[in-house]
Design a protein around this motif. Structure first.
Motif, PDB file in Angstrom:
ATOM      1  N   ALA A  17     -48.922  90.005 -39.009  1.00 50.18           N
ATOM      2  CA  ALA A  17     -47.610  89.908 -39.013  1.00 50.18           C
ATOM      3  C   ALA A  17     -47.021  90.819 -37.958  1.00 50.18           C
ATOM      4  O   ALA A  17     -47.577  91.880 -37.640  1.00 50.18           O
ATOM      5  CB  ALA A  17     -46.806  90.316 -40.203  1.00 50.18           C
ATOM      6  N   PRO A  18     -46.152  90.672 -37.124  1.00 50.93           N
ATOM      7  CA  PRO A  18     -45.152  89.404 -37.135  1.00 50.93           C
ATOM      8  C   PRO A  18     -45.635  88.251 -36.307  1.00 50.93           C
ATOM      9  O   PRO A  18     -46.569  88.379 -35.395  1.00 50.93           O
ATOM     10  CB  PRO A  18     -43.815  89.735 -36.638  1.00 50.93           C
ATOM     11  N   TYR A  19     -45.584  86.910 -36.774  1.00 47.54           N
ATOM     12  CA  TYR A  19     -46.095  85.939 -35.916  1.00 47.54           C
ATOM     13  C   TYR A  19     -44.957  84.644 -35.865  1.00 47.54           C
ATOM     14  O   TYR A  19     -44.042  84.682 -36.781  1.00 47.54           O
ATOM     15  CB  TYR A  19     -47.313  85.116 -36.394  1.00 47.54           C
ATOM     16  N   ALA A  20     -45.256  83.802 -34.725  1.00 47.20           N
ATOM     17  CA  ALA A  20     -44.201  82.722 -34.823  1.00 47.20           C
ATOM     18  C   ALA A  20     -45.003  81.379 -34.485  1.00 47.20           C
ATOM     19  O   ALA A  20     -46.428  81.503 -33.960  1.00 47.20           O
ATOM     20  CB  ALA A  20     -43.241  82.856 -33.690  1.00 47.20           C
ATOM     21  N   VAL A  77     -48.898  98.501 -26.952  1.00 47.90           N
ATOM     22  CA  VAL A  77     -47.819  97.566 -27.017  1.00 47.90           C
ATOM     23  C   VAL A  77     -48.000  97.068 -28.456  1.00 47.90           C
ATOM     24  O   VAL A  77     -49.186  96.360 -28.447  1.00 47.90           O
ATOM     25  CB  VAL A  77     -47.706  96.511 -25.729  1.00 47.90           C
ATOM     26  N   THR A  78     -47.112  96.937 -29.170  1.00 48.27           N
ATOM     27  CA  THR A  78     -47.048  96.091 -30.620  1.00 48.27           C
ATOM     28  C   THR A  78     -46.828  94.753 -30.064  1.00 48.27           C
ATOM     29  O   THR A  78     -45.867  94.358 -29.445  1.00 48.27           O
ATOM     30  CB  THR A  78     -46.111  96.657 -31.618  1.00 48.27           C
ATOM     31  N   LYS A  79     -47.685  93.743 -30.445  1.00 46.51           N
ATOM     32  CA  LYS A  79     -47.653  92.565 -30.009  1.00 46.51           C
ATOM     33  C   LYS A  79     -47.313  91.470 -31.257  1.00 46.51           C
ATOM     34  O   LYS A  79     -47.321  91.686 -32.278  1.00 46.51           O
ATOM     35  CB  LYS A  79     -48.852  91.828 -29.611  1.00 46.51           C
ATOM     36  N   LEU A  80     -46.214  90.485 -30.872  1.00 45.67           N
ATOM     37  CA  LEU A  80     -46.031  89.518 -31.731  1.00 45.67           C
ATOM     38  C   LEU A  80     -46.856  88.378 -31.416  1.00 45.67           C
ATOM     39  O   LEU A  80     -46.878  87.740 -30.250  1.00 45.67           O
ATOM     40  CB  LEU A  80     -44.453  89.095 -31.638  1.00 45.67           C
ATOM     41  N   ARG A 132     -37.424  95.117 -33.561  1.00 48.84           N
ATOM     42  CA  ARG A 132     -37.207  95.380 -34.980  1.00 48.84           C
ATOM     43  C   ARG A 132     -38.799  96.026 -35.417  1.00 48.84           C
ATOM     44  O   ARG A 132     -38.929  97.135 -36.026  1.00 48.84           O
ATOM     45  CB  ARG A 132     -36.676  94.453 -35.695  1.00 48.84           C
ATOM     46  N   TYR A 133     -39.683  95.242 -35.021  1.00 51.73           N
ATOM     47  CA  TYR A 133     -41.146  95.319 -35.703  1.00 51.73           C
ATOM     48  C   TYR A 133     -41.746  96.704 -35.092  1.00 51.73           C
ATOM     49  O   TYR A 133     -42.422  97.644 -35.523  1.00 51.73           O
ATOM     50  CB  TYR A 133     -42.150  94.230 -35.544  1.00 51.73           C
ATOM     51  N   SER A 173     -42.842 100.231 -36.850  1.00 46.14           N
ATOM     52  CA  SER A 173     -44.357 100.631 -36.561  1.00 46.14           C
ATOM     53  C   SER A 173     -44.016 102.142 -36.211  1.00 46.14           C
ATOM     54  O   SER A 173     -44.707 102.846 -36.778  1.00 46.14           O
ATOM     55  CB  SER A 173     -44.993  99.803 -35.580  1.00 46.14           C
ATOM     56  N   ALA A 174     -43.135 102.160 -35.474  1.00 43.46           N
ATOM     57  CA  ALA A 174     -43.171 103.694 -34.767  1.00 43.46           C
ATOM     58  C   ALA A 174     -42.911 104.512 -36.168  1.00 43.46           C
ATOM     59  O   ALA A 174     -43.155 105.810 -36.234  1.00 43.46           O
ATOM     60  CB  ALA A 174     -42.153 103.775 -33.824  1.00 43.46           C
ATOM     61  N   LEU A 175     -41.790 104.143 -37.015  1.00 38.96           N
ATOM     62  CA  LEU A 175     -41.196 104.970 -38.213  1.00 38.96           C
ATOM     63  C   LEU A 175     -42.576 105.203 -39.114  1.00 38.96           C
ATOM     64  O   LEU A 175     -42.514 106.114 -39.920  1.00 38.96           O
ATOM     65  CB  LEU A 175     -40.080 104.179 -38.640  1.00 38.96           C
ATOM     66  N   ALA A 176     -43.337 104.208 -39.411  1.00 38.03           N
ATOM     67  CA  ALA A 176     -44.459 104.215 -40.183  1.00 38.03           C
ATOM     68  C   ALA A 176     -45.710 105.254 -39.789  1.00 38.03           C
ATOM     69  O   ALA A 176     -46.294 105.578 -40.508  1.00 38.03           O
ATOM     70  CB  ALA A 176     -44.883 102.809 -40.316  1.00 38.03           C
ATOM     71  N   ARG A 177     -45.804 105.596 -38.407  1.00 36.82           N
ATOM     72  CA  ARG A 177     -46.726 106.247 -37.941  1.00 36.82           C
ATOM     73  C   ARG A 177     -46.768 107.804 -38.508  1.00 36.82           C
ATOM     74  O   ARG A 177     -45.415 108.389 -38.695  1.00 36.82           O
ATOM     75  CB  ARG A 177     -46.665 106.661 -36.261  1.00 36.82           C
TER      76      ARG A 177
END
Length: 247
Positions: free
Chosen positions: A70-73, A2-5, A238-239, A243-247
């Motif tokens: 990134a990303p962070y809030a 899981v990609t985390k924010l 979106r992130y 990330s998936a496209l960059a793999r």
């Protein structure tokens, strides 16, 4: 995987990072809740208390930069809202990306604090601090009467009130990230003071009002968390796609 924010959470006056510990279990897996401990409390009890908002924001941003991904809030309530805003600027000054969102809860905007904080510029006595706690209606009389507990709490509260009372906004470029404000309908901050947060960003802006006083974030925790989740899930989606496209 899981990609985390990451959600950095700044506490209100007198509190430690523990006030956000429950959020870790109540927000979705993709949102990594990171409570930020301030010097002089919790695990940092032995460190000196700080009364300079700008210096504290720089210190915290410098400490968190190495692990910041990134990303962070940023989320902050009351004192924490001011500190979260200052940390966003401090991160930018350190060369980090801006947060994907800033959540400012339960306090007047940085530029509209002359009336809001005018009584906090000088140190308060113990009696004055206890009276102030009563006005917030978030502390029981049994706790206020506990001298041992108050001897630990009041020095922290005194320093935190000075952080707010001595804070002065600085001239600088606005943030570009969205700013989302949360307010209590019976809280001290007026509608005008809450809307004033719109001056802190060139990005989008929103206000969510809830019933309750200063501690509406606890009274209506489920709704607060829903607001946070709804505002951040688009950024996460979106992130994840990027990330998936960059793999």
């Amino acid at each position: 995987m899981v990609t985390k924010l990451t959600l950095l959470c700044l506490p209100y006056s007198g509190a430690s990072a523990m006030v956000y510990s429950r959020w870790r279990r109540k927000l979705p897996q993709w949102l990594h809740v990171q409570p930020v401990e301030l010097p002089g409390r919790g695990a940092r009890f032995d460190e000196p208390l700080q009364t300079d908002m700008h210096a504290l924001a720089r210190q915290l941003a410098t400490e968190h930069k190495p692990a910041l991904e990134a990303p962070y809030a940023l989320f902050g309530h009351s004192l924490g809202a001011l500190l979260a805003c200052e940390m966003a600027h401090a991160f930018r000054a350190l060369g980090c990306p801006e947060p994907v969102a800033l959540f400012a809860s339960g306090t007047a905007a940085p530029t509209l604090r002359s009336d809001y904080d005018r009584d906090f510029a000088e140190p308060k006595t113990d009696e004055q601090l206890i009276d102030q706690l009563r006005t917030f209606q978030g502390t029981s009389e049994a706790v206020l009467a506990d001298k041992e507990l108050m001897s630990l709490t009041l020095p922290v509260l005194r320093a935190d009130f000075l952080l707010c009372g001595r804070f002065r906004p600085r001239e600088r470029p606005r943030l570009k990230c969205p700013v989302h404000v949360l307010g209590g309908k019976e809280d001290k901050a007026t509608t005008e003071q809450l809307i004033g947060w719109s001056q802190e960003t060139g990005g989008s802006f929103s206000v969510d009002m809830m019933t309750g006083g200063h501690f509406f974030i606890h009274e209506h925790e489920a709704r607060v968390l829903r607001v946070i989740k709804e505002h951040l899930e688009g950024h996460h989606r979106r992130y994840t796609q990027m990330s998936a496209l960059a793999r």
